[in-house]
Enzyme design. Structure first.
Site, PDB file in Angstrom:
ATOM      1  N   ARG A 211      12.004   5.089   3.319  1.00 54.57           N
ATOM      2  CA  ARG A 211      12.313   6.519   3.222  1.00 54.57           C
ATOM      3  C   ARG A 211      13.126   7.001   4.429  1.00 54.57           C
ATOM      4  NH1 ARG A 211       6.648   9.091   2.445  1.00 54.57           N
ATOM      5  NH2 ARG A 211       7.866  11.010   2.720  1.00 54.57           N
TER       6      ARG A 211
ATOM      7  N   ARG B 214       0.862  -1.189   0.000  1.00 55.04           N
ATOM      8  CA  ARG B 214       0.000   0.000   0.000  1.00 55.04           C
ATOM      9  C   ARG B 214       0.894   1.232   0.000  1.00 55.04           C
ATOM     10  NH1 ARG B 214      -3.969  -1.711   4.859  1.00 55.04           N
ATOM     11  NH2 ARG B 214      -1.980  -2.463   5.661  1.00 55.04           N
TER      12      ARG B 214
ATOM     13  N   ASP C   5       2.418   4.976  -0.317  1.00 56.70           N
ATOM     14  CA  ASP C   5       1.962   6.269   0.173  1.00 56.70           C
ATOM     15  C   ASP C   5       1.768   7.263  -0.969  1.00 56.70           C
ATOM     16  OD1 ASP C   5       2.047   5.461   2.814  1.00 56.70           O
ATOM     17  OD2 ASP C   5       4.080   6.207   3.154  1.00 56.70           O
TER      18      ASP C   5
END
Length: 245
Positions: free
Chosen positions: A198, A50, A52
């Site tokens: 990230r 999923r 972002d």
């Protein structure tokens, strides 16, 4: 009923992410609209990951289940017709067993983060890579990254909004490499925490700039404290590249 595995490519720049949300348009919503336009069915689509808002996919695995059986190439081509002009493409479709689930059957996921290491702004790659103007030492980044390999409590590299039951994950591999101005950070694991990749990238860039050393990254990992993480890299450089089954 017939179940199909889809491989999708998409540019996530103008979407709120994969999952349906109230605050904007999602990849999931656009694909489900295309399914309905194709065959009239209100089918749900389930993905291996999923992503972002702003995150892209080179090969996102997903599945749908339709009441009527179609040839797989018809499903692929019809969905692509109805997805236009959205920057979402079905690369392939194949019929799979009824117990296949894109998310729960997945045993491995891989992400790639792209940095363009140059002083001048981006034109063609704007929104598809993170420009870092400071010269980066990629060898130092790669060496430090190996500290993260293995099973750890990754609380330091986890979003405060992460909904995972446990911060403990096993990172199978991570690497940093350079090709001209492009730097690629590649990660593979069974699953990831929210913003984990990230967070890794932003911290490794601090190593590449010489602001952190490998021992600083190790101390941050061991601290299991979100405040010890480096900056979180922006979404536009991140790509979902592979799901394994």
């Amino acid at each position: 009923m017939a179940r199909y595995k889809l491989i999708l490519e998409y540019d996530g720049a103008n979407f709120v992410g994969w999952q349906r949300q109230d605050n904007g348009l999602s990849i999931q919503e656009v694909v489900e609209r295309a399914i309905h336009a194709f065959c009239g069915e209100a089918a749900s689509i389930y993905a291996a990951g999923r992503t972002d808002s702003g995150v892209h996919a080179l090969a996102m695995a997903a599945h749908i289940e339709l009441e009527k059986e179609w040839r797989a190439d018809v499903v692929r081509d019809a969905l692509n017709q109805h997805l236009r002009p959205a920057p979402i493409v079905v690369l392939s479709a194949e019929k799979v067993a009824d117990d296949f689930h894109a998310r729960f059957s997945c045993v491995g996921r891989a992400y790639e983060y792209r940095i363009i290491n140059r002083r001048t702004p981006l034109a063609l790659d704007r929104g598809r890579a993170w420009r870092v103007s400071s010269k980066l030492n990629v060898d130092a980044m790669d060496d430090a990254a190996q500290i993260l390999v293995g099973k750890h409590d990754f609380t330091t590299f986890r979003s405060s909004k992460c909904q995972s039951d446990s911060p403990v994950k096993t990172l199978n591999e991570i690497s940093a490499s350079r090709l001209g101005e492009d730097i690629y950070i590649r990660c593979a694991a069974r699953s990831f925490l929210h913003n984990q990749v990230r967070s890794f990238v932003g911290t490794l860039v601090e190593v590449g700039k010489g602001k952190w050393r490998a021992r600083d990254l190790k101390a941050a990992l061991d601290a299991v404290d979100r405040t010890r993480c480096g900056p979180v890299a922006p979404a536009e450089g991140l790509y979902f590249v592979r799901a394994e089954y």
